[in-house]
Write an enzyme that holds these catalytic residues in place. Structure first.
Site, PDB file in Angstrom:
ATOM      1  N   CYS A  11     -11.087 -10.635 -30.381  1.00  0.00           N
ATOM      2  CA  CYS A  11     -11.273 -10.418 -28.942  1.00  0.00           C
ATOM      3  C   CYS A  11     -12.763 -10.299 -28.652  1.00  0.00           C
ATOM      4  O   CYS A  11     -13.459  -9.490 -29.282  1.00  0.00           O
ATOM      5  CB  CYS A  11     -10.545  -9.147 -28.492  1.00  0.00           C
ATOM      6  SG  CYS A  11     -10.801  -8.744 -26.746  1.00  0.00           S
ATOM      7  N   GLU A 284      -7.507  -4.413   6.146  1.00  0.00           N
ATOM      8  CA  GLU A 284      -7.238  -4.976   4.824  1.00  0.00           C
ATOM      9  C   GLU A 284      -6.116  -6.006   4.942  1.00  0.00           C
ATOM     10  O   GLU A 284      -5.133  -5.766   5.652  1.00  0.00           O
ATOM     11  CB  GLU A 284      -6.832  -3.852   3.858  1.00  0.00           C
ATOM     12  CG  GLU A 284      -6.221  -4.286   2.556  1.00  0.00           C
ATOM     13  CD  GLU A 284      -7.161  -5.120   1.704  1.00  0.00           C
ATOM     14  OE1 GLU A 284      -6.718  -6.164   1.202  1.00  0.00           O
ATOM     15  OE2 GLU A 284      -8.328  -4.712   1.549  1.00  0.00           O
ATOM     16  N   ASN A 338     -16.533  -4.066   1.714  1.00  0.00           N
ATOM     17  CA  ASN A 338     -16.280  -3.981   0.279  1.00  0.00           C
ATOM     18  C   ASN A 338     -15.462  -5.205  -0.131  1.00  0.00           C
ATOM     19  O   ASN A 338     -14.285  -5.105  -0.475  1.00  0.00           O
ATOM     20  CB  ASN A 338     -15.538  -2.683  -0.046  1.00  0.00           C
ATOM     21  CG  ASN A 338     -15.264  -2.534  -1.533  1.00  0.00           C
ATOM     22  OD1 ASN A 338     -16.015  -3.014  -2.377  1.00  0.00           O
ATOM     23  ND2 ASN A 338     -14.161  -1.883  -1.865  1.00  0.00           N
ATOM     24  N   CYS A 365     -19.228  -6.217  -5.902  1.00  0.00           N
ATOM     25  CA  CYS A 365     -18.955  -6.362  -7.330  1.00  0.00           C
ATOM     26  C   CYS A 365     -19.528  -7.675  -7.855  1.00  0.00           C
ATOM     27  O   CYS A 365     -19.270  -8.046  -9.009  1.00  0.00           O
ATOM     28  CB  CYS A 365     -17.461  -6.283  -7.606  1.00  0.00           C
ATOM     29  SG  CYS A 365     -16.495  -7.563  -6.781  1.00  0.00           S
TER      30      CYS A 365
END
Length: 406
Positions: A11, A284, A338, A365
């Site tokens: 991995c 959302e 966000n 992100c």
């Protein structure tokens, strides 16, 4: 962090494992500063300066928020392979063979302890792992169980989701569920997600609850968010706590009377930034997330915090359409965004640029799309920023930026 799976070549998900952790964080700070520098000054990027403004930009970088190096993930996405008698929980290697990652160092002990009872349950309930043999038109699909998705709450409770090819195995899961709950006393929420397509898609639209409880309480400081099976929540609870604390501090310093939280998820930013006399609206696209956020705010009001959360509302819808639509609502004094990795996109960025909104709080992100979005909003200048290392051992991170209209 030492990892036998990485050392053996089984991995390589943790791409930065050979770099010491302080250097990882410093490299991430340099990376985001390099991406943002052209947006701020029109000049090539330079190494980040923490706790001091970037030269010529007026942007102050706060010290980065670091994470535990291991045991920090609150969610496990386990591919199920092998056989009914000997299921393998983990990932698939390049040859399509299962790799057992039940002892992965990213998972805390409570998550690791759940995997053996879950593997035994796969055998007991006769859940054949999903697999494909052959290629192209000759490819043949067999089996039912694709993934096990396990989430751990800060208080030690578990949510388990079985991602299945069809509903064929539902009756067997129900039949043996009591034995699983006996072996896993912390198990609070169980559901089955139906994903019939042979595609690189983690889950489908249909979610079938298998327990009376359908939400997992995620306690963050003085607010407990309700997480439903198809709702998004940050995978690093400790760093997510610092993210919401920082957001609340900056929002309170601005002191808006009206606030939008676009891409609000289960309401983390909206609820942490709520205050008496402040009207907060969360938007959302996920109806499941909005149902969870709405349930949370109702519970908080009933719990005696009506003053703080009286004017908090949530609605399901596309963030850009909500803001940019021709019959859009009255402008707020401040907006939180966000977005997912793709960023807010040109339409919402251009709308924010042309609006009279004074402050925007951008949680990203993906610093590459953040820089692109900021370039489309030159009147909203970054004044404060902070990197939060949500994903140690990888190149990913979260960055929070406060924008102020010049």
């Amino acid at each position: 962090m030492q990892c036998p799976h990485y050392d053996a070549g089984r991995c390589h998900s943790c791409t930065l494992l050979e770099i010491d952790y302080p250097t990882q964080v410093l490299d991430k700070e340099r990376h985001v500063a390099t991406l943002l520098e052209p947006v701020l000054t029109g000049s090539p990027g330079s190494p980040v300066e923490t706790t001091a403004p970037t030269a010529g930009s007026g942007l102050t970088w706060l010290p980065a928020v670091s994470s535990l190096e291991s045991g920090f993930r609150n969610k496990a996405k386990m591919v199920v392979s092998g056989s009914v008698a000997e299921p393998v929980l983990g990932i698939l290697d390049r040859g399509g063979h299962g790799v057992d990652l039940t002892d992965c160092g990213l998972y805390p002990d409570a998550l690791q302890a759940s995997f053996a009872p879950l593997a035994a349950f796969v055998t007991r309930a006769g859940l054949e792992p999903y697999q494909v043999s052959g290629r192209g038109k000759r490819a043949q699909q067999r089996g039912e169980l694709k993934y096990l998705l396990v989430t751990l709450s800060p208080d030690g409770e578990l949510m388990v989701r079985f991602v299945l090819r069809s509903q064929e195995a539902i009756a067997r899961i129900r039949k043996h569920l009591a034995s699983l709950r006996t072996e896993l006393p912390a198990l609070a929420v169980v559901s089955a997600n139906i994903q019939p397509k042979h595609a690189a898609v983690l889950e489908g639209d249909l979610e079938i609850p298998l327990t009376e409880r359908t939400t997992l309480p995620m306690r963050i400081d003085d607010i407990t968010l309700d997480l439903r099976p198809q709702s998004f929540f940050q995978t690093n609870t400790a760093v997510a706590t610092e993210l919401y604390r920082q957001a609340r501090t900056w929002v309170d310093e601005v002191g808006p009377s009206t606030l939008w939280d676009l891409y609000c998820g289960v309401g983390g930013f909206a609820l942490h930034c709520a205050a008496p006399g402040r009207a907060v609206t969360g938007i959302e696209i996920s109806a499941e997330a909005i149902a969870a956020a709405s349930g949370t705010v109702e519970r908080l009001r009933d719990g005696g915090a009506a003053g703080r959360f009286r004017d908090v509302t949530f609605a399901a819808g596309d963030a850009t359409e909500f803001a940019v639509g021709p019959a859009g609502p009255e402008l707020p004094e401040m907006v939180i965004v966000n977005p997912p990795r793709r960023g807010i996109g040109p339409d919402l960025a251009q709308w924010l640029e042309a609006s009279a909104i004074e402050h925007v709080l951008y949680s990203s992100c993906n610093a590459t799309t953040l820089a692109k979005d900021l370039a489309a909003m030159p009147s909203l200048r970054p004044v404060r920023a902070r990197l939060l290392d949500m994903f140690p051992q990888t190149s990913h991170y979260e960055v929070l930026v406060l924008l102020e209209r010049t």
